[in-house]
Enzyme design. Structure first.
Site, PDB file in Angstrom:
ATOM      1  N   ASP A   1      13.813   2.784  11.723  1.00  0.00           N
ATOM      2  CA  ASP A   1      13.019   1.815  10.966  1.00  0.00           C
ATOM      3  C   ASP A   1      13.439   1.775   9.505  1.00  0.00           C
ATOM      4  O   ASP A   1      13.114   0.833   8.785  1.00  0.00           O
ATOM      5  CB  ASP A   1      11.526   2.122  11.088  1.00  0.00           C
ATOM      6  CG  ASP A   1      11.149   3.473  10.497  1.00  0.00           C
ATOM      7  OD1 ASP A   1      12.023   4.347  10.339  1.00  0.00           O
ATOM      8  OD2 ASP A   1       9.958   3.659  10.208  1.00  0.00           O
ATOM      9  N   GLU A   2      14.205   2.772   9.076  1.00  0.00           N
ATOM     10  CA  GLU A   2      14.640   2.811   7.676  1.00  0.00           C
ATOM     11  C   GLU A   2      15.590   1.675   7.319  1.00  0.00           C
ATOM     12  O   GLU A   2      15.839   1.425   6.147  1.00  0.00           O
ATOM     13  CB  GLU A   2      15.281   4.161   7.365  1.00  0.00           C
ATOM     14  CG  GLU A   2      14.261   5.280   7.383  1.00  0.00           C
ATOM     15  CD  GLU A   2      14.768   6.533   6.709  1.00  0.00           C
ATOM     16  OE1 GLU A   2      15.551   6.422   5.746  1.00  0.00           O
ATOM     17  OE2 GLU A   2      14.361   7.611   7.152  1.00  0.00           O
TER      18      GLU A   2
ATOM     19  N   TYR B   1      22.229   6.615   4.868  1.00  0.00           N
ATOM     20  CA  TYR B   1      21.893   6.732   6.290  1.00  0.00           C
ATOM     21  C   TYR B   1      21.423   5.388   6.840  1.00  0.00           C
ATOM     22  O   TYR B   1      21.956   4.890   7.825  1.00  0.00           O
ATOM     23  CB  TYR B   1      20.814   7.802   6.503  1.00  0.00           C
ATOM     24  CG  TYR B   1      20.146   7.728   7.845  1.00  0.00           C
ATOM     25  CD1 TYR B   1      20.871   7.988   9.011  1.00  0.00           C
ATOM     26  CD2 TYR B   1      18.814   7.384   7.969  1.00  0.00           C
ATOM     27  CE1 TYR B   1      20.274   7.911  10.256  1.00  0.00           C
ATOM     28  CE2 TYR B   1      18.201   7.299   9.205  1.00  0.00           C
ATOM     29  CZ  TYR B   1      18.932   7.561  10.347  1.00  0.00           C
ATOM     30  OH  TYR B   1      18.330   7.485  11.577  1.00  0.00           O
ATOM     31  N   SER B   2      20.450   4.786   6.194  1.00  0.00           N
ATOM     32  CA  SER B   2      19.908   3.523   6.707  1.00  0.00           C
ATOM     33  C   SER B   2      20.917   2.377   6.554  1.00  0.00           C
ATOM     34  O   SER B   2      20.966   1.475   7.389  1.00  0.00           O
ATOM     35  CB  SER B   2      18.579   3.174   6.033  1.00  0.00           C
ATOM     36  OG  SER B   2      18.704   3.069   4.641  1.00  0.00           O
TER      37      SER B   2
ATOM     38  N   LYS C   1      23.282   2.773   9.545  1.00  0.00           N
ATOM     39  CA  LYS C   1      22.631   2.341  10.783  1.00  0.00           C
ATOM     40  C   LYS C   1      22.536   0.817  10.819  1.00  0.00           C
ATOM     41  O   LYS C   1      22.726   0.197  11.846  1.00  0.00           O
ATOM     42  CB  LYS C   1      21.251   2.985  10.930  1.00  0.00           C
ATOM     43  CG  LYS C   1      21.268   4.485  11.101  1.00  0.00           C
ATOM     44  CD  LYS C   1      22.000   4.920  12.357  1.00  0.00           C
ATOM     45  CE  LYS C   1      21.072   4.967  13.534  1.00  0.00           C
ATOM     46  NZ  LYS C   1      21.691   5.522  14.750  1.00  0.00           N
TER      47      LYS C   1
END
Length: 127
Positions: free
Chosen positions: A94-95, A118-119, A122
């Site tokens: 969800d980030e 990280y987000s 993704k």
């Protein structure tokens, strides 16, 4: 480490790769031996692998991007070789949507606004 190949919704082929004896990096093409152990008759592939520690992604963004983007590319390249593939499940985070104001829920189709490496990785892998 576990490699999963679902033959159908009721049968799970599970291969255990002992980390003490070997390691498996999904950021490189899967070797012939690993492909043989997983098999080619899987019709569902579930990709849950990620470098998921936000703090690590901030201190080492290159590693986070490499693992999360290249890992997804390599799993996609692998599943293209599966003749019976029906479904590919990709687990994200969800980030990718950024911070939500209190009481706000995101929809799958909302615009991505990642706030850390990280987000961002993704999000790139999703798109």
């Amino acid at each position: 480490m576990l490699a999963l190949g679902l033959k159908d919704l009721g049968t799970l082929a599970l291969t255990r790769i002992e980390e003490s004896r070997s390691s498996l990096s999904i950021t490189q093409p899967l070797s012939f031996g690993v492909r043989k152990e997983i098999g080619e008759d899987a019709n569902i592939f579930i990709h849950m692998a990620a470098e998921s520690h936000v703090d690590n992604s901030i201190s080492e963004p290159r590693n986070s991007f490499h693992n999360n983007i290249n890992g997804t590319i390599e799993t996609l390249e692998y599943v293209k070789t599966l003749p019976n593939l029906e479904m590919y499940f990709y687990f994200s985070t969800d980030e990718v949507y950024g911070s939500a104001p209190k009481g706000t829920a995101f929809s799958e189709w909302d615009r991505h606004k990642p706030t850390n490496p990280y987000s961002a990785g993704k999000s790139a892998a999703e798109n």
